[in-house]
Design an enzyme around this catalytic site. Structure first.
Site, PDB file in Angstrom:
ATOM      1  N   ARG A 112       6.818  18.310  23.506  1.00  0.00           N
ATOM      2  CA  ARG A 112       7.381  16.994  23.840  1.00  0.00           C
ATOM      3  C   ARG A 112       6.456  16.230  24.773  1.00  0.00           C
ATOM      4  O   ARG A 112       6.207  15.056  24.607  1.00  0.00           O
ATOM      5  CB  ARG A 112       8.757  17.175  24.473  1.00  0.00           C
ATOM      6  CG  ARG A 112       9.860  16.685  23.541  1.00  0.00           C
ATOM      7  CD  ARG A 112      11.216  16.866  24.142  1.00  0.00           C
ATOM      8  NE  ARG A 112      11.579  18.286  24.145  1.00  0.00           N
ATOM      9  CZ  ARG A 112      12.601  18.766  24.822  1.00  0.00           C
ATOM     10  NH1 ARG A 112      13.340  17.995  25.573  1.00  0.00           N
ATOM     11  NH2 ARG A 112      12.903  20.053  24.758  1.00  0.00           N
ATOM     12  N   LYS A 142      24.220  36.014  17.608  1.00  0.00           N
ATOM     13  CA  LYS A 142      23.409  37.216  17.322  1.00  0.00           C
ATOM     14  C   LYS A 142      24.221  38.229  16.518  1.00  0.00           C
ATOM     15  O   LYS A 142      23.707  38.864  15.594  1.00  0.00           O
ATOM     16  CB  LYS A 142      22.911  37.812  18.636  1.00  0.00           C
ATOM     17  CG  LYS A 142      21.970  36.867  19.397  1.00  0.00           C
ATOM     18  CD  LYS A 142      21.772  37.327  20.830  1.00  0.00           C
ATOM     19  CE  LYS A 142      20.866  36.392  21.619  1.00  0.00           C
ATOM     20  NZ  LYS A 142      20.900  36.614  23.057  1.00  0.00           N
TER      21      LYS A 142
HETATM   22  N1  HSE Z   1      20.456  33.415  27.071  1.00  0.00           N
HETATM   23  C1  HSE Z   1      20.107  34.557  26.296  1.00  0.00           C
HETATM   24  C2  HSE Z   1      20.565  35.794  27.062  1.00  0.00           C
HETATM   25  C3  HSE Z   1      18.615  34.571  26.076  1.00  0.00           C
HETATM   26  O1  HSE Z   1      21.041  35.683  28.186  1.00  0.00           O
HETATM   27  O2  HSE Z   1      20.505  36.888  26.516  1.00  0.00           O
HETATM   28  C4  HSE Z   1      18.146  35.206  24.825  1.00  0.00           C
HETATM   29  O3  HSE Z   1      18.792  34.829  23.668  1.00  0.00           O
END
Ligand code: HSE
Length: 440
Positions: free
Chosen positions: A45, A205
């Protein structure tokens, strides 16, 4: 052989980590891939910003579309995050015949079905190891290493921020809000920390893990999501006294003709290896019918751990650039025409054990009322613990651990418990899983 030319979309923490590791381990990586991997273009950016990597030899551009349209680039690495602009860029890259590597869990969890279908049509690869559990090679392990198994369940600590918060609450007796500030200061949390503490990041995930473990489409919208923001210091401490640790778990499990897909705070016995995963670390427990339980542990975030996963994907893609697309590992581990649309079970149908915290008036007959309501719902008590009243309180905390029961029975019991005149405040409920090797 000529170098493979790649472009990186987004030169932030992970982008720079990828540049640094590719430069530092360039020779070792080429020995594995069989060709040199050359970053020719990267988008950012702010082109003039000082960054923690050298951009010598890389053409920096402000518009990422220049990269997905650049005919000399064979592989596009998407590291900008979010899922609107990223989706457009990834689909355009695929349409232009480029292979894509992404660390973007939201993108794959929400739009993966469409992305994989387009990639399949164009005969290109979309690799996403870095999207789940950072540096842990969990996608490759489930998709390839465990390919001989019928996977029964997965239980993972896949959000480092929540794990850090719960660990600090336990170690320091600290409150949720104070530790969240510390996690943000340390840079673990997502831009919107609600994604971490409300379980959304873990659900992204988990959705990806379930798809590759069971050969089902990505069904993020059907995941049950509950975060840790309502967990109190008191619950962390009582869990400890009873021999349990509190973790935010993502659980994907075959059960009752469907698949459970759920993220929620969970009590787990402290003797389990996964109960001892502390701080911002991640761990994923995978149970296969042949192999039994396996556990994968490592850094779930950070510049170089995530770069490690991105580069492993790069090596995989480079090795099979010239392979017939039918001879590559399928995106979702199962052949695209062999996916099954197994339903996701609603949370009411899920069976777990429970931890309940009630605040009861200290008078005769209260526990008899409570146990009658539980018995009416076929809920069997495993343990019960009455604590001292806090100073100035007219109620005593009562902690109950139950045996396994369907969530809908527990909902009914809680509704009736909260109607008792002797029970003050809301009943706190936290699910409990033993994670035994014989859990099916
Ligand atoms: N915010 C995510 C975590 C980072 O705390 O695991 C990785 O996906």
């Amino acid at each position: 052989m000529k170098p493979v030319k790649i472009g990186i979309l987004g030169l932030g923490t992970v982008g720079c980590g990828t540049v640094n590791v590719l430069v530092r381990n360039g020779q070792e990586i080429s020995r594995r891939a069989g060709r040199e991997i050359k970053i020719v273009q990267a988008s950012a950016r702010d082109l003039d910003k000082k960054r923690p990597c050298s951009t010598d030899g890389i053409k920096l551009v402000a518009d990422p579309r220049e990269i997905v349209r650049n005919p000399e680039i064979e592989i596009v690495v998407e590291l900008i995050g979010g899922h609107d602009v990223a989706l457009e860029l990834v689909l355009e890259a695929i349409a232009n015949g480029k292979h894509v590597i992404t660390a973007n869990k939201a993108l794959i969890a929400i739009h993966g079905n469409e992305i994989f279908a387009q990639a399949q049509k164009k005969g290109v690869m979309v690799a996403f190891e870095a999207a789940v559990a950072g540096g842990i090679p969990i996608i490759k392990s489930v998709r390839e290493g465990l390919a001989g198994n019928r996977i029964e369940w997965i239980a993972g600590i896949i959000n480092g921020t929540s794990n850090f918060i719960l660990s600090e609450m336990r170690d320091k007796g600290a409150d949720f809000a104070d530790v969240l500030k510390e996690a943000q200061r340390l840079g673990y949390a997502e831009t919107d920390p609600a994604f971490d503490v409300e379980g959304v990041d873990a659900a992204h995930k988990l959705t990806i893990l379930a798809a590759i473990a069971f050969g089902i489409p990505l069904k993020f919208k059907q995941a049950y999501i509950e975060g840790i923001s309502r967990i109190t210091r008191m619950d962390v401490q009582y869990a400890e006294e009873l021999g349990y640790r509190l973790k935010l778990l993502g659980i994907a499990r075959r059960a009752g003709g469907g698949v459970e897909l759920r993220v929620h705070p969970t009590l787990i016995p402290e003797r389990r290896l996964i109960a001892n995963v502390e701080g911002a670390m991640n761990a994923v427990l995978v149970k296969g019918d042949a192999v039994g339980p396996t556990m994968f542990y490592g850094a779930g975030a950070g510049a170089e751990p995530t770069a490690s996963a991105v580069i492993a994907d790069l090596v995989d893609v480079v090795r099979t650039l010239t392979a017939d697309p039918n001879h590559r590992v399928p995106h979702q581990a199962f052949q695209p025409d062999a996916l099954t649309d197994t339903p996701i079970l609603p949370i009411e149908e899920v069976e777990t054990s429970y931890y309940l915290r009630l605040h009861a008036l200290d008078r005769p007959g209260v526990l008899a009322d409570v146990t009658r309501i539980l018995a009416d719902q076929q809920i069997s008590i495993e343990a019960i613990l009455q604590k001292e009243p806090s100073i100035g309180e007219d109620t005593v905390p009562v902690i109950i651990l139950t045996q396994r029961v369907k969530e809908k029975n527990m909902n009914e019991a809680i509704k009736r418990l909260e109607k008792l005149s002797s029970i003050k405040r809301q009943v706190a409920r936290i699910r409990l899983e033993h994670l035994n090797a014989d859990w099916k």
